[in-house]
Every structure is written in C-alpha cells, then in structure tokens.
Enzyme design. Structure first.
Site, mmCIF file in Angstrom:
data_model
loop_
_atom_site.group_PDB
_atom_site.id
_atom_site.type_symbol
_atom_site.label_atom_id
_atom_site.label_comp_id
_atom_site.label_asym_id
_atom_site.label_seq_id
_atom_site.Cartn_x
_atom_site.Cartn_y
_atom_site.Cartn_z
ATOM 1 N N ASN A 117 0.843 -1.199 0.000
ATOM 2 C CA ASN A 117 0.000 0.000 0.000
ATOM 3 C C ASN A 117 0.874 1.243 0.000
ATOM 4 O O ASN A 117 1.979 1.234 0.518
ATOM 5 C CB ASN A 117 -0.897 0.044 1.243
ATOM 6 N N ASP B 222 -0.641 5.714 -12.159
ATOM 7 C CA ASP B 222 -0.183 6.670 -13.176
ATOM 8 C C ASP B 222 0.451 5.932 -14.348
ATOM 9 O O ASP B 222 0.245 6.298 -15.513
ATOM 10 C CB ASP B 222 0.863 7.624 -12.575
#
Length: 337
Positions: A122, A292
């Site tokens: 994470n 991204d």
C-alpha cells in the site's frame, strides 16, 4: 500539476505508529494540512529519501512517452512550478524523458512536493500542492503560444487532482475536445475529489470520453452519486451511461483493482474484466505510481489508435514495470510487444 515526489529508497517505510499521529490511511491520497508539515521533515531526517520528478499527470505523460520511444516529444505537459531547486529538477527530468513540458513559473509558492509513505503493498500519499495550486488559466493556458499546442493535440489527459486548482482550465480543454471530436480523458484520482469537489467534477463529466479510477475511488464516486451499488461492474456501467455532450463518441470507463484485474465498461451493457500481469509479492518494491503508469501505458496505445485490449495490456505492462522499482521510474527501454 507538476510536483516533485520524495520517496524512500530500498527499505519500505514503516509508519504503523505514525499513521495514527498523521491520520494516514493505506492506499489513500490526501492534501497536506498543518499537522503534516512535520511528516515531510521527519521523512528527510530519519530515512534515506530519493527524489523523483512527479505529479500524477506528469508521471502518466512520462510513461506514455517512454512506451512510445520514437518519435520523441509526442507528449506535451502543462503545469505550474516555483522558481527553485525542485522546479529546476522537474524541467531537467522532463527533458530527459523527452516530454515537451511548458511550465507556468511563478515566485509566490515553491514547487509542490508529495510524500509517498509505503507500507507493504500500500502507499499513502500526502501532497503539499504549493506552486501546483497556483496555475492560472489566463496567465498560461490562454496564451496564444500555449493554446496553439492544445489545438495541435488529439488526445487530452488530466488527473482529477487538477480540479482542486483550475476547473476553468479543465472545462476549456474538455469543451474544445468535445467540439473537435477529440478524446478527453480524466482520472478520479482520489476519494476526496469525488467527495469534496463533486460539483466541479460533474461539470466536466459530460465531456469525459475515458474515465480512469481505482476501486477505492470508484466506490466513493458511486456513493456520492447515489448509485446504490457497491458492485464495481455496476458502478462502471452507471458511470459509463452518465450524460455525455459528444454522443458520437461512447464513454469508456476503466477501473483498476490492483492485482484483481481491471474492469472496463464500454457501451451500456458491456463490462469486461481484464486480468493483470502476475507478479510475486516479493518482487513488489513500491506501488506508488502504478496507477499513473497504467494510464501512461494505456495512452501510449490509444494515441496510435490501437484496440482497447492493447491499451489495457500496455497499461498492465507499464504498471508491472513500475511496481518493481522505487518511485514512478522505468528502465531505459520498454519490452512491450
């Protein structure tokens, strides 16, 4: 919006106790508040920090150009930076990535920074927008030489983060894309965008041809739009069928779910889940920038008018490369066929 991202090198940052103090959640993105100022100082003091030229949109544009390789400077990026060291780094890194970057440079605020805190697989991002919050439509986008670059482009991509900065700039580009039947893509980017910038988000939604997001953002979007479902396929369907200005181009909705596959809705009744590239958990270095990178891979193929399946496959490939490295960085050349 151009930002410099500070990220830990080698060792993954352990912040279990500090998460309580700074109020961070795993796999989240927030804007820095006063209480987070110490976090930036603490990271630099206690950890070996590596700096990467970043900002969500700029990461994606950089990855798209890397996937394409030749010709260079296919991608053009607009953003705002300060006249400082980090601003100089961004300009240098954009040039190295063969991206045509046209920054609005100002002296009111320093170049924005983002702390990327990694725990396991994470990442929690804390963004200090600073200069990125100073972008002005009339001082940059509206200038003839810059708008000429907008008109020259055939695909536009903006991260939802920019809605907090200049929604009027987004609308100008989105309306141009719609009127000229070009592709306009937007990323939900973070749950707080769906929650606290809902009005601006929904003003631009009718112009969105491709909507990106992850499962957390999709769930928050569904809740805020009162979709009355937590099923990600249903959410994708409902988002796909929201009102659209340019009806000649169907909206495509793309929701990533980490290792659980990517959900794609195109057409009111067609939802497909594409499996991701398998990777051993021990090979994951840093999940920051994976989303991204996925977008960058996707854009690299759609600009070449490749089928949707190839766009997804390229997105998965790029994300798979990035999570094996620190930050949103890549080797010299891609190995994608």
């Amino acid at each position: 919006c151009g930002m410099a991202e500070g990220e830990p090198k080698a060792k993954k940052l352990k912040l279990e106790k500090k998460e309580l103090r700074y109020g961070l959640k795993p796999n989240d993105q927030i804007l820095a508040e006063d209480k987070h100022k110490e976090l930036f100082e603490e990271l630099v003091k206690k950890f070996k920090v590596e700096y990467h030229a970043g900002g969500s949109t700029q990461n994606s544009i950089k990855i798209a150009q890397w996937m394409i390789q030749e010709p260079r400077k296919v991608a053009t990026f607009f953003g705002c930076i300060g006249k400082d060291k980090f601003g100089d780094i961004l300009k240098k890194k954009a040039a190295e990535a063969h991206v045509e970057a046209h920054y609005y440079e100002q002296s009111e605020e320093p170049t924005g920074t983002c702390a990327a805190c990694i725990t396991g697989d994470n990442r929690s991002l804390v963004a200090n927008l600073a200069a990125a919050n100073c972008y002005k439509k009339e001082k940059h986008l509206d200038l003839d030489q810059n708008w000429a670059l907008v008109m020259k482009a055939k695909i536009y991509y903006i991260a939802g983060f920019f809605i907090t900065v200049s929604p009027e700039s987004i609308l100008k580009v989105a309306k141009h894309a719609s009127e000229k039947n070009k592709i306009f893509a937007l990323n939900l980017s973070a749950p707080f965008i769906c929650q606290f910038f809902k009005k601006s988000l929904m003003e631009v939604m009718p112009y969105v041809d491709i909507l990106f997001g992850n499962e957390t953002e999709a769930a928050t979007f569904a809740k805020e739009q009162d979709f009355k479902t937590e099923d990600i396929e249903e959410i994708a369907k409902k988002a796909q069928s929201l009102p659209k200005e340019n009806e000649s181009r169907q909206r495509t909705v793309v929701f990533t779910q980490g290792k659980r596959g990517t959900v794609v809705a195109k057409g009111s009744d067609k939802v497909v889940t594409f499996p991701v590239v398998e990777i051993d958990q021990s090979e994951i270095v840093d999940t920051n920038g994976a989303g991204d990178a996925f977008v960058g891979g996707f854009l690299s193929q759609i600009v070449q008018e490749r089928p949707l399946e190839d766009c997804i496959r390229a997105g998965h490939y790029a994300a798979n490369v990035v999570i094996r490295r620190a930050g949103c960085t890549v080797p010299e050349k891609p190995d994608f066929h």
